[in-house]
Design a protein around this motif. Structure first.
Motif, PDB file in Angstrom:
ATOM      1  N   SER A 159      48.420  34.449  32.594  1.00 36.46           N
ATOM      2  CA  SER A 159      47.056  34.570  32.791  1.00 36.46           C
ATOM      3  C   SER A 159      46.608  34.426  34.344  1.00 36.46           C
ATOM      4  O   SER A 159      45.681  34.987  34.628  1.00 36.46           O
ATOM      5  CB  SER A 159      46.678  33.113  32.471  1.00 36.46           C
ATOM      6  OG  SER A 159      46.978  32.060  33.194  1.00 36.46           O
ATOM      7  N   TRP A 216      45.127  37.883  35.697  1.00 34.40           N
ATOM      8  CA  TRP A 216      43.805  38.233  35.577  1.00 34.40           C
ATOM      9  C   TRP A 216      43.626  39.600  34.905  1.00 34.40           C
ATOM     10  O   TRP A 216      42.603  40.153  35.408  1.00 34.40           O
ATOM     11  CB  TRP A 216      42.986  37.698  36.792  1.00 34.40           C
ATOM     12  CG  TRP A 216      43.017  36.411  37.377  1.00 34.40           C
ATOM     13  CD1 TRP A 216      44.248  35.625  37.529  1.00 34.40           C
ATOM     14  CD2 TRP A 216      42.044  35.556  37.604  1.00 34.40           C
ATOM     15  NE1 TRP A 216      43.768  34.252  37.812  1.00 34.40           N
ATOM     16  CE2 TRP A 216      42.428  34.467  38.096  1.00 34.40           C
ATOM     17  CE3 TRP A 216      40.466  35.886  37.534  1.00 34.40           C
ATOM     18  CZ2 TRP A 216      41.274  33.283  38.312  1.00 34.40           C
ATOM     19  CZ3 TRP A 216      39.669  34.942  37.945  1.00 34.40           C
ATOM     20  CH2 TRP A 216      40.116  33.540  38.288  1.00 34.40           C
ATOM     21  N   MET A 261      43.418  41.555  31.766  1.00 33.47           N
ATOM     22  CA  MET A 261      43.004  41.488  30.707  1.00 33.47           C
ATOM     23  C   MET A 261      43.551  42.659  29.661  1.00 33.47           C
ATOM     24  O   MET A 261      43.994  42.268  28.498  1.00 33.47           O
ATOM     25  CB  MET A 261      41.547  41.315  29.906  1.00 33.47           C
ATOM     26  CG  MET A 261      40.891  39.906  30.706  1.00 33.47           C
ATOM     27  SD  MET A 261      42.016  38.419  30.431  1.00 33.47           S
ATOM     28  CE  MET A 261      42.215  37.774  31.941  1.00 33.47           C
ATOM     29  N   ILE A 296      47.207  41.870  29.655  1.00 36.17           N
ATOM     30  CA  ILE A 296      47.214  40.685  28.558  1.00 36.17           C
ATOM     31  C   ILE A 296      47.634  41.305  26.950  1.00 36.17           C
ATOM     32  O   ILE A 296      48.414  40.847  26.234  1.00 36.17           O
ATOM     33  CB  ILE A 296      46.440  39.690  28.820  1.00 36.17           C
ATOM     34  CG1 ILE A 296      46.840  39.029  30.281  1.00 36.17           C
ATOM     35  CG2 ILE A 296      46.542  38.631  27.573  1.00 36.17           C
ATOM     36  CD1 ILE A 296      45.994  37.996  30.505  1.00 36.17           C
ATOM     37  N   ALA A 306      46.409  29.341  29.226  1.00 30.05           N
ATOM     38  CA  ALA A 306      45.860  30.009  30.489  1.00 30.05           C
ATOM     39  C   ALA A 306      45.122  29.088  31.491  1.00 30.05           C
ATOM     40  O   ALA A 306      44.115  29.668  32.245  1.00 30.05           O
ATOM     41  CB  ALA A 306      44.797  31.119  29.840  1.00 30.05           C
ATOM     42  N   GLN A 338      38.519  34.883  27.680  1.00 31.45           N
ATOM     43  CA  GLN A 338      38.746  36.155  28.152  1.00 31.45           C
ATOM     44  C   GLN A 338      40.154  36.377  27.675  1.00 31.45           C
ATOM     45  O   GLN A 338      40.465  37.406  26.999  1.00 31.45           O
ATOM     46  CB  GLN A 338      38.433  36.756  29.607  1.00 31.45           C
ATOM     47  CG  GLN A 338      36.962  36.482  30.149  1.00 31.45           C
ATOM     48  CD  GLN A 338      36.014  36.921  29.488  1.00 31.45           C
ATOM     49  OE1 GLN A 338      36.046  38.354  28.950  1.00 31.45           O
ATOM     50  NE2 GLN A 338      35.124  36.054  29.086  1.00 31.45           N
ATOM     51  N   VAL A 339      41.162  35.555  27.933  1.00 30.10           N
ATOM     52  CA  VAL A 339      42.518  35.763  27.605  1.00 30.10           C
ATOM     53  C   VAL A 339      42.461  35.615  25.994  1.00 30.10           C
ATOM     54  O   VAL A 339      43.259  36.140  25.592  1.00 30.10           O
ATOM     55  CB  VAL A 339      43.277  34.571  28.275  1.00 30.10           C
ATOM     56  CG1 VAL A 339      44.769  34.652  28.030  1.00 30.10           C
ATOM     57  CG2 VAL A 339      43.416  34.813  29.941  1.00 30.10           C
ATOM     58  N   SER A 351      52.298  38.958  37.214  1.00 25.71           N
ATOM     59  CA  SER A 351      51.925  37.343  37.116  1.00 25.71           C
ATOM     60  C   SER A 351      52.089  36.567  38.141  1.00 25.71           C
ATOM     61  O   SER A 351      51.694  35.397  38.552  1.00 25.71           O
ATOM     62  CB  SER A 351      52.868  36.722  35.882  1.00 25.71           C
ATOM     63  OG  SER A 351      54.055  36.695  36.312  1.00 25.71           O
ATOM     64  N   THR A 377      45.597  30.115  38.106  1.00 19.94           N
ATOM     65  CA  THR A 377      44.560  29.780  36.944  1.00 19.94           C
ATOM     66  C   THR A 377      44.731  28.077  36.666  1.00 19.94           C
ATOM     67  O   THR A 377      43.875  27.690  35.763  1.00 19.94           O
ATOM     68  CB  THR A 377      44.963  30.345  35.668  1.00 19.94           C
ATOM     69  OG1 THR A 377      46.238  30.132  35.066  1.00 19.94           O
ATOM     70  CG2 THR A 377      44.853  31.881  35.916  1.00 19.94           C
TER      71      THR A 377
END
Ligand code: BGC
Length: 756
Positions: free
Chosen positions: A122, A125, A127, A130, A169, A178-179, A385, A586
């Protein structure tokens, strides 16, 4: 007027969603017609024959016989096309109706090509990234026979004592949502029948991250206002993204265990949010309602079914008591049929009713698992990350020709690299940091010394080592280890110390009341710093740590979480500067445990503290500042970004219109880099106390040296909505402040007004 419109809209919505739920699938209905009560109850039973990670004291017995008898709807902890085919054959060829099984698994952060722990992921950031990791996880897992995943875990967590913060997250509802969307979309894509997608499960519904004292499985007590505004959004986002199943949590919600909570599982999840998939309990969480004080096994099983639970994980409360409850009039057959229908519908969605063996293709593992591309993605994801917490004297990146002392108990370690909850990964395949350094900087002179044990405490190590060796206490004494490390350090140009937590110091049932680096390693760090050599700390952990002492030292600190299978290569990519770090926290990192919970989105108080200085009769502490040690959104780079020309296109926002908030970001350093540009608002006047700041948008951008980019964040009324005291989703007119920056600790830049 506003309320009236809203409730009409809500009624319409509820009407529509129940209409949708009424659309029956002929294949499923035909099966239900043929099923006996026992067979329907059998579909509600989820078992594990072992071989995976048993997270409770119970492991299922006689699974084969039960499958043949039609007493099982799904299993987990079984993988490989052959074993899955065998299991399906038991069901298909031996049970009366031949209904195939759901094959579940905990694919939490990658399947075999393990990516960083979710808290780390997470921090990217990113997406798209991810989503891509979830896609690859689905490809690998389905190649190995899995069709149903117990992920994403989206529990908002603000208490780093809780070990399971590693799996989520972090602290923020918007980012968490969003995650959640990215992961559901990655696992399921838009076709659950495709052989390379699997059904996702959003968990743990609900509020599991808010356990009192950060102690796993503990009670939760929370206002509905906080649930709706701060804890529910990621679950709802997953539901809106079409998640196939929902897993309940172990905790109670407003005094009623989530697994038997009708308000939660029916009123909110199904009626308010329109969820039409199935709900599974957590591991024996039906049975645990007995200990919660809700009655005996028959009573709690009936309560769970009536609340809206469809599938019982491992505990067999449904299997052993529901028939009796029907006979005694405590539940109806119709309630059981409804639950069985939902399980069968899931099997239909996955295409299992047409082809039970669609996930049992023996040629796939070799083609799809642990491929070069998948490992490359795992390496890239790990680099993204990492969060550069502090950069001292520009001693990062390290030169590829330097004389490096690589020190620390995690510097040449395989067993901790995958992180917690990686039961499908093979620890022996992970790349230790030492190996990664040699791969990436073959011309550097690298000397390794362990320097310290992760912990010297044998009793502690035993608790951490439940799944195998994570803390290995050397035969050499701590003094000897230290002495060797100092010798190596003295002879080097730069010291890189890889320190922190073992993987199982976080995760399920791994809570800590002290979240510092263990003393054995703190001593090593102090001594290394005392050599006056440049020191870089590569910190690994599954949670925010209290690193107040280390932040005051002349060291650089790179937070690497537990990076996954490509750990060593990824750490080397960033330490040697092939990749510029760009992660942002996060979760806030506290100054000490007493500050917990500390998070950026706290609500206003009537006695706010104006500055960081102590003021009598204001909301603050005598001994520590209010701000965290490291705020949400924080993360440095090897380059510098300058923010300018921040403005809103209009001072007024009307329903149906947009205010654009724009900002120019310039890379003023000499390296290419990525920056996460964040937009926060503060609602100045509203009917319930507002958060001091609230993230409503972000964008991650790439900038070459000297390059500028202008970003526009379009803000509409939707972005300003919250749940009021009647739990209506509204935006209220008035003034809003906005804040833009590369951290949540950014300045107010302007205001706009929402008018009706
Ligand atoms: C965990 C879940 C997990 C389940 C099955 C439980 O103990 O809380 O997250 O999915 O076990 O392994």
């Amino acid at each position: 007027m506003k309320n009236f419109n809203l409730s009409v809209a809500m009624l319409l919505f509820i009407g529509l969603s129940s209409l949708q739920a009424q659309e029956r699938i002929p294949q499923v209905e035909a099966l239900l017609e043929k099923m006996t009560l026992e067979e329907k109850i059998g579909q509600l039973n989820l078992l594990t024959p072992g071989g995976g990670v048993a997270t409770g004291s119970v492991v299922s017995e006689d699974v084969e016989a039960k499958i043949k008898a039609g007493d099982v709807g799904g299993i987990f902890g079984v993988s490989s096309p052959d074993r899955v085919r065998q299991a399906q054959e038991l069901a298909v060829k031996n049970s009366r109706l031949g209904i195939p099984l759901l094959i579940g698994s905990d694919v939490i952060h990658g399947y075999k090509s393990t990516v960083p722990i979710p808290l780390g992921l997470s921090s990217s950031w990113d997406m798209e990234l991810i989503k891509e990791t979830a896609k690859v996880a689905a490809k690998e897992a389905t190649a190995d026979g899995i069709n149903w995943n117990f992920s994403p875990m989206v529990d908002i967590s603000r208490d780093p004592r809780w070990g399971r913060v590693a799996e989520g997250a972090g602290e923020d509802a918007y980012l968490g949502s969003q995650v959640a969307i990215a992961m559901v979309e990655g696992y399921q894509q838009d076709d659950l029948r495709a052989p390379n997608t699997m059904m996702a499960t959003v968990k743990h519904f609900a509020l599991y991250g808010a356990a009192e004292g950060g102690r796993d499985y503990n009670r939760v007590d929370m206002s509905r206002n906080m649930m709706f505004n701060e804890y529910f959004p990621p679950y709802k986002a997953a539901v809106d993204a079409g998640v196939g199943s929902v897993m309940t949590s172990f905790n109670d919600v407003d005094g009623i265990p989530a697994t038997g909570n009708k308000w939660l599982l029916t009123d909110i999840l199904r009626e308010r949010w329109g969820f039409d998939g199935f709900v599974v309990s957590d591991y024996t969480s039906v049975n645990e309602m007995v200990d919660h004080g809700m009655g005996d096994l028959q009573a709690v099983s009936a309560m769970a079914l009536k609340a809206g639970l469809d599938m019982d994980m491992v505990g067999e409360g449904f299997l052993t008591t529901l028939k009796k409850s029907v006979e005694e009039g405590k539940v109806t057959e119709e309630e059981i049929t409804t639950a069985a229908r939902r399980i069968l519908e899931a099997k239909h969605k996955l295409g299992l009713l047409d082809d039970p063996y669609r996930y049992s293709d023996a040629s796939r593992p070799e083609k799809d698992i642990l491929t070069k591309e998948n490992r490359q993605l795992a390496r890239h994801a790990a680099t993204q990350s990492f969060v550069l917490l502090k950069r001292n004297d520009n001693n990062l990146p390290v030169s590829k020709t330097a004389k490096i002392a690589l020190i620390g108990p995690l510097a040449n370690d395989k067993f901790n690299m995958l992180g917690t909850w990686a039961p499908t990964g093979d620890r022996n395949l992970s790349i230790p940091v030492l190996e990664g350094f040699r791969n990436v900087a073959p011309n550097a002179q690298i000397t390794y010394a362990k320097g310290a044990n992760i912990s010297n405490d044998t009793a502690f190590a035993k608790k951490v080592n439940v799944f195998g060796p994570r803390i290995e206490i050397s035969d050499e004494s701590p003094d000897q280890l230290l002495e060797e490390a100092l010798k190596v350090a003295q002879a080097s140009d730069v010291v890189v110390a890889v320190v922190g937590e073992a993987s199982e110091m976080s995760g399920e049932s791994a809570n800590r009341t002290s979240i510092q680096i263990p003393e054995s390693q703190k001593r090593l760090i102090r001594e290394l710093v005392a050599t006056k050599k440049p020191v870089v700390l590569v910190l690994m952990s599954g949670r925010p740590l209290d690193i107040s002492e280390e932040m005051d030292m002349p060291v650089s600190i790179l937070q690497a979480w537990h990076p996954g299978i490509e750990a060593g290569n990824a750490v080397a990519d960033v330490v040697f500067g092939d990749v510029n770090p760009s992660g942002k926290l996060t979760m806030s990192w506290p100054r000490n445990v007493g500050q917990i919970p500390v998070y950026y989105g706290e609500r206003t108080t009537g006695r706010p503290q104006a500055t960081e200085e102590f003021q009598k009769f204001k909301s603050n502490y005598l001994d520590v500042q209010n701000s965290p040690l490291l705020p949400f959104g924080h993360g440095l780079s090897y380059t510098l970004f300058e923010y300018s020309k921040i403005k809103a296109t209009s001072e007024t926002l009307r329903p149906g219109s947009t205010v654009n908030i724009s900002v120019t970001v310039t890379n003023v350093g000499d390296r290419a880099g990525k920056e996460v540009v964040q937009l926060y608002i503060h609602d100045k006047v509203r009917s319930i106390t507002p958060p001091k700041k609230q993230l409503i948008a972000f964008e991650k951008i790439d900038l070459k040296p000297g390059e500028s980019k202008t970003i526009e964040f379009p803000v509409t009324v939707e972005d300003l909505k919250f749940y009021n005291t009647d739990l209506e989703y509204v935006a209220e007119p008035g003034e809003f402040e906005f804040f833009v920056g590369g951290t949540s600790d950014c300045e107010m830049q302007g205001t706009f007004n929402l008018v009706e």
